[in-house]
Design an enzyme around this catalytic site. Structure first.
Site, mmCIF file in Angstrom:
data_model
loop_
_atom_site.group_PDB
_atom_site.id
_atom_site.type_symbol
_atom_site.label_atom_id
_atom_site.label_comp_id
_atom_site.label_asym_id
_atom_site.label_seq_id
_atom_site.Cartn_x
_atom_site.Cartn_y
_atom_site.Cartn_z
ATOM 1 C CG HIS A 118 44.139 36.022 37.206
ATOM 2 N ND1 HIS A 118 44.322 37.130 36.417
ATOM 3 C CD2 HIS A 118 43.012 36.238 37.907
ATOM 4 C CE1 HIS A 118 43.328 37.988 36.627
ATOM 5 N NE2 HIS A 118 42.516 37.465 37.536
ATOM 6 C CE LYS A 170 43.528 46.663 34.494
ATOM 7 N NZ LYS A 170 42.227 46.137 34.280
ATOM 8 C CE LYS A 209 44.470 44.522 46.867
ATOM 9 N NZ LYS A 209 43.211 44.793 47.450
ATOM 10 C CG HIS A 257 46.664 39.714 37.581
ATOM 11 N ND1 HIS A 257 46.737 38.856 38.652
ATOM 12 C CD2 HIS A 257 45.466 40.349 37.695
ATOM 13 C CE1 HIS A 257 45.649 38.982 39.392
ATOM 14 N NE2 HIS A 257 44.833 39.864 38.823
ATOM 15 C CB CYS A 302 32.788 42.618 45.649
ATOM 16 S SG CYS A 302 33.966 43.473 46.677
ATOM 17 C CB CYS A 338 34.373 48.482 48.140
ATOM 18 S SG CYS A 338 35.110 46.834 48.041
HETATM 19 N N1 MSP Z 1 35.224 35.244 39.074
HETATM 20 C C1 MSP Z 1 35.506 35.215 40.457
HETATM 21 C C2 MSP Z 1 35.662 33.795 40.956
HETATM 22 C C3 MSP Z 1 34.475 32.899 40.732
HETATM 23 S S1 MSP Z 1 34.823 31.273 41.258
HETATM 24 C C4 MSP Z 1 33.382 30.472 41.088
HETATM 25 C C5 MSP Z 1 36.803 35.972 40.732
HETATM 26 N N2 MSP Z 1 37.583 36.207 39.665
HETATM 27 S S2 MSP Z 1 39.003 36.985 39.736
HETATM 28 O O1 MSP Z 1 39.483 37.023 38.391
HETATM 29 O O2 MSP Z 1 38.843 38.227 40.415
HETATM 30 O O3 MSP Z 1 39.955 36.107 40.617
HETATM 31 C C6 MSP Z 1 40.222 34.769 40.252
HETATM 32 C C7 MSP Z 1 41.132 34.117 41.280
HETATM 33 O O4 MSP Z 1 42.393 34.783 41.263
HETATM 34 C C8 MSP Z 1 40.573 34.237 42.702
HETATM 35 O O5 MSP Z 1 40.718 33.025 43.404
HETATM 36 C C9 MSP Z 1 41.435 35.302 43.318
HETATM 37 O O6 MSP Z 1 41.628 35.149 44.698
HETATM 38 C C10 MSP Z 1 42.751 35.081 42.588
HETATM 39 N N3 MSP Z 1 43.576 36.279 42.612
HETATM 40 C C11 MSP Z 1 43.316 37.493 42.058
HETATM 41 N N4 MSP Z 1 44.338 38.344 42.389
HETATM 42 C C12 MSP Z 1 45.246 37.693 43.152
HETATM 43 C C13 MSP Z 1 46.510 37.999 43.684
HETATM 44 N N5 MSP Z 1 47.043 39.188 43.601
HETATM 45 N N6 MSP Z 1 47.183 36.986 44.290
HETATM 46 C C14 MSP Z 1 46.716 35.703 44.354
HETATM 47 N N7 MSP Z 1 45.535 35.394 43.876
HETATM 48 C C15 MSP Z 1 44.728 36.390 43.379
HETATM 49 O O7 MSP Z 1 37.058 36.277 41.875
#
Ligand code: MSP
Length: 522
Positions: free
Chosen positions: A21, A301, A298, A18, A129, A144
């Site tokens: 990411h 889903k 925010k 998304h 988490c 949470c």
């Molecule tokens: N798998 C763990 C990270 C392990 S690193 C050794 C994880 N995955 S995640 O898919 O949930 O998130 C991946 C990255 O995307 C994280 O750095 C997270 O902060 C970032 N983001 C997820 N949603 C986000 C937003 N809405 N905005 C900006 N970044 C966000 O956490």
């Protein structure tokens, strides 16, 4: 600077990529491209985090195996990064065999050294988490705070990592290295969290989680996702407990781990303690970016507003990702949250990329063709003040990048563009031509084109395709290192361009058809 090694967080593959990411990968790609203009050896690591209960449950719900889910979504992430020109050196998967095996050996080494011990534990586990939560951190309703879900009560025999042993050393490191955690206001948060730190569970029983890496010599236990996930930063470049590849020796420690603010604790406390236990050097910086909201809400889903990055491009009919990259990169000041909205996107990229930057080059080249048949004459000189501003902008941009101020650096580039635009308006080359002051007119044009060479280099990390097109029309070599641009002239005497070769570098986004339903694809 002989190497620059930077990493992103590795994304969970229980869903598709998304815009959040994408934000992180774009920021990191921009930093990587910027440093590629300052150093010959940049290694950009990204990846996908493929183990854990979340992935196991999602696969189950979809009636496929976890591996099938991982393969399917890993391909989606790769496709998205390709579409966004996220040009990583390597994308590691935590299901890669080499990674899994080294993680097992890292775990064993920590057990052998007494950093990991076995202990019966009862706690509240949040699968969102993928960690145990402290009861005092829950909401009033016992949820949470991040995922607004009730954590599960889990009672099992687990392995524990002696985090408390490293508490003082981590506090000392953070205090002695004020630029270790960026931005600095986040360091205070981490120091507060460190005050309350306890040993952490680093395994789960096979009964609760099957999709993960087994503990060597104890197959009833599965290594908990964070040890597995964090280790990617070293396994990807060839670390092993008793042998390290040349690549590892060359690139480690990382120059920066780029991550979201939600996972700062894992990186600045857990990961640092693991590295200390393995007796490895620590990363130079951990840069925690903020979160992206959609129309100030925010992304979730349940709200149905999880936007796909390629969906944005499709809905605006964009073939190249430059505008989206630019918008994302400038969405927030360093470490702060940013917002995506269609209106704002359209307005910003039209104003900055089409009107200010693109038009400036286009009309200057058009005047060069109109008044001089595209020829730069030797008597055309450059304005030293504009050249000085361009050269200073390189310094400002470098300093911003050294501080991970990506949006702030872009703002400096736009200040330069605005200054050059004002210079054109003030000097009115069309009036000079009418008055037949041709050398003066040509000198204004030469000054603008010379400044645009600097602009194309500086904008390249954000908008690589636009920069390439600018460089093509300027006959400028975009691989020129930033250090070699200062005080140099690139616009040669002679024919620069013909009418047919002039083309707008960015067309305005006219998106009456931009339709949110197309974008929400995740
Ligand atoms: N798998 C763990 C990270 C392990 S690193 C050794 C994880 N995955 S995640 O898919 O949930 O998130 C991946 C990255 O995307 C994280 O750095 C997270 O902060 C970032 N983001 C997820 N949603 C986000 C937003 N809405 N905005 C900006 N970044 C966000 O956490």
């Amino acid at each position: 600077m002989d190497k620059y090694f930077l990493t992103t967080a590795i994304d969970y593959v229980n869903g598709k990529p998304h815009i959040g990411h994408a934000y992180e990968k774009i920021l990191t790609d921009i930093i990587a491209r910027h440093y590629s203009l300052r150093c010959d050896d940049v290694y950009f690591l990204t990846g996908t985090d493929e183990h854990g209960i979340k992935i196991q449950k999602t696969a189950q719900a979809q009636g496929i195996t976890p591996q099938e889910l991982c393969d399917m979504n890993n391909a989606e992430f790769k496709k998205a990064w390709k579409a966004l020109d996220v040009d990583y050196t390597k994308l590691i998967r935590t299901t890669d065999k080499y990674h899994e095996e080294v993680v097992q050996r890292i775990f064993k080494k920590l057990v052998d050294n007494g950093d990991i011990y076995k202990h019966e534990y009862e706690g509240l586990y949040c699968s969102g988490c993928e960690c145990f939560l402290n009861p005092k951190d829950l909401t009033e309703d016992g949820l949470c705070p991040e995922h607004l879900k009730k954590p599960e009560v889990v009672k099992e025999m687990n392995y524990f990592f002696k985090l408390t042993k490293y508490k003082d050393a981590i506090i000392k490191h953070i205090k002695e290295h004020p630029d270790f955690i960026v931005p600095d206001f986040r360091a205070n948060e981490v120091l507060r969290q460190l005050e309350e730190i306890q040993d952490i569970s680093v395994s789960r029983s096979k009964e609760s989680v099957q999709w993960g890496v087994d503990v060597l010599d104890d197959p009833e236990q599965v290594i908990y996702v964070w040890i597995d996930a964090l280790s990617n930063y070293i396994t990807a470049i060839g670390y092993d407990v008793d042998h390290q590849d040349e690549k590892f020796k060359k690139y480690w420690p990382a120059d920066v781990h780029v991550i979201g603010k939600d996972i700062l604790k894992f990186h600045s406390i857990y990961w640092i303690a693991i590295l200390m236990a393995l007796d490895l050097p620590l990363p130079k910086h951990i840069f925690a970016h903020g979160w992206i909201t959609i129309d100030e809400a925010k992304m979730s889903k349940s709200l149905g507003n999880v936007i796909s990055p390629t969906g944005v491009m499709e809905s605006f009919g964009l073939e190249q990702p430059d505008a989206f990259r630019y918008y994302m990169a400038t969405a927030a000041a360093i470490g702060r949250d940013g917002n995506y909205s269609d209106e704002d996107f359209k307005e910003k990229v039209n104003a900055h990329l089409a009107n200010s930057m693109g038009n400036l080059l286009n009309r200057t080249l058009s005047m060069l063709v109109k008044y001089f048949d595209g020829e730069i004459k030797p008597e055309f000189t450059v304005n030293p003040e504009i050249m000085k501003h361009a050269s200073n902008t390189i310094d400002f941009v470098n300093t911003h990048f050294d501080n991970f101020e990506i949006a702030e650096a872009a703002q400096e580039i736009m200040v330069l563009v605005d200054t050059v635009n004002k210079y054109v308006t003030d000097n009115a080359p069309w009036t000079l031509a009418k008055e037949e002051k041709m050398t003066e007119c040509g000198s204004v044009l030469r000054t603008v084109l010379e400044a645009m060479c600097t602009v194309s280099s500086l904008i390249y990390p954000y908008c690589p395709n636009i920069a390439k097109e600018m460089a093509r029309q300027l006959k400028y070599d975009l691989t020129t290192k930033l250090g070699n641009i200062k005080d140099q002239k690139f616009i040669q005497n002679g024919i620069l361009i013909s009418k047919e070769d002039i083309k707008p570098v960015f067309l305005r986004v006219d998106s009456e058809f931009a339709d949110k339903s197309q974008k929400i694809k995740v």
